[in-house]
Design a protein around this motif. Structure first.
Motif, short mmCIF file in Angstrom:
data_model
loop_
_atom_site.label_atom_id
_atom_site.label_comp_id
_atom_site.label_asym_id
_atom_site.label_seq_id
_atom_site.Cartn_x
_atom_site.Cartn_y
_atom_site.Cartn_z
N UNK A 120 0.82 -1.21 0.00
CA UNK A 120 0.00 0.00 0.00
C UNK A 120 0.85 1.26 0.00
N UNK A 121 1.99 1.21 0.67
CA UNK A 121 2.85 2.39 0.74
C UNK A 121 3.47 2.72 -0.62
N UNK A 122 3.52 1.74 -1.51
CA UNK A 122 4.07 1.97 -2.85
C UNK A 122 3.08 2.70 -3.75
N UNK A 123 1.80 2.66 -3.42
CA UNK A 123 0.78 3.31 -4.24
C UNK A 123 0.79 4.82 -4.03
N UNK A 124 0.34 5.55 -5.05
CA UNK A 124 0.19 7.00 -4.91
C UNK A 124 -1.18 7.30 -4.32
N UNK A 125 -1.45 8.58 -4.09
CA UNK A 125 -2.70 8.99 -3.45
C UNK A 125 -3.92 8.56 -4.27
N UNK A 126 -3.83 8.68 -5.58
CA UNK A 126 -4.96 8.29 -6.44
C UNK A 126 -5.20 6.78 -6.39
N UNK A 127 -4.12 6.01 -6.38
CA UNK A 127 -4.23 4.56 -6.29
C UNK A 127 -4.84 4.11 -4.97
N UNK A 128 -4.45 4.80 -3.90
CA UNK A 128 -5.01 4.49 -2.58
C UNK A 128 -6.50 4.78 -2.54
N UNK A 129 -6.90 5.90 -3.10
CA UNK A 129 -8.31 6.27 -3.10
C UNK A 129 -9.13 5.26 -3.91
N UNK A 130 -8.60 4.82 -5.02
CA UNK A 130 -9.29 3.83 -5.87
C UNK A 130 -9.43 2.51 -5.12
N UNK A 131 -8.33 2.08 -4.50
CA UNK A 131 -8.34 0.82 -3.75
C UNK A 131 -9.31 0.90 -2.58
N UNK A 132 -9.37 2.05 -1.92
CA UNK A 132 -10.28 2.24 -0.79
C UNK A 132 -11.73 2.12 -1.24
N UNK A 133 -12.04 2.72 -2.37
CA UNK A 133 -13.40 2.64 -2.91
C UNK A 133 -13.79 1.21 -3.24
#
Length: 64
Positions: A6-19
């Motif tokens: 998860x730490x490797x993802x950017x902010x947009x990737x984190x938001x997408x994964x969270x959704x």
């Protein structure tokens, strides 16, 4: 899902994964309510994944 991944993802990737994860939790809760869910341990796993995602997201916001 591991925190290091998860730490490797950017902010947009984190938001997408969270959704996606929140949507999965919604579906699991619906299946559980209608007695169609066989693997009830998934509810707890998905909740913890959401917490991990939110934690990493907050860490990245603080660093910026």
């Amino acid at each position: 899902m591991k925190t290091a991944e998860l730490r490797e993802l950017d902010a947009e990737g984190l938001a997408k994964k969270l959704g996606e994860t929140r949507e999965e939790l919604f579906k699991l809760r619906f299946q559980h309510a209608t007695a169609q869910l066989e693997k009830t341990h998934r509810l707890r796993q998905v909740r913890k994944d959401i917490a991990r995602l939110l934690t990493v997201q907050n860490e990245k916001k603080r660093q910026a």
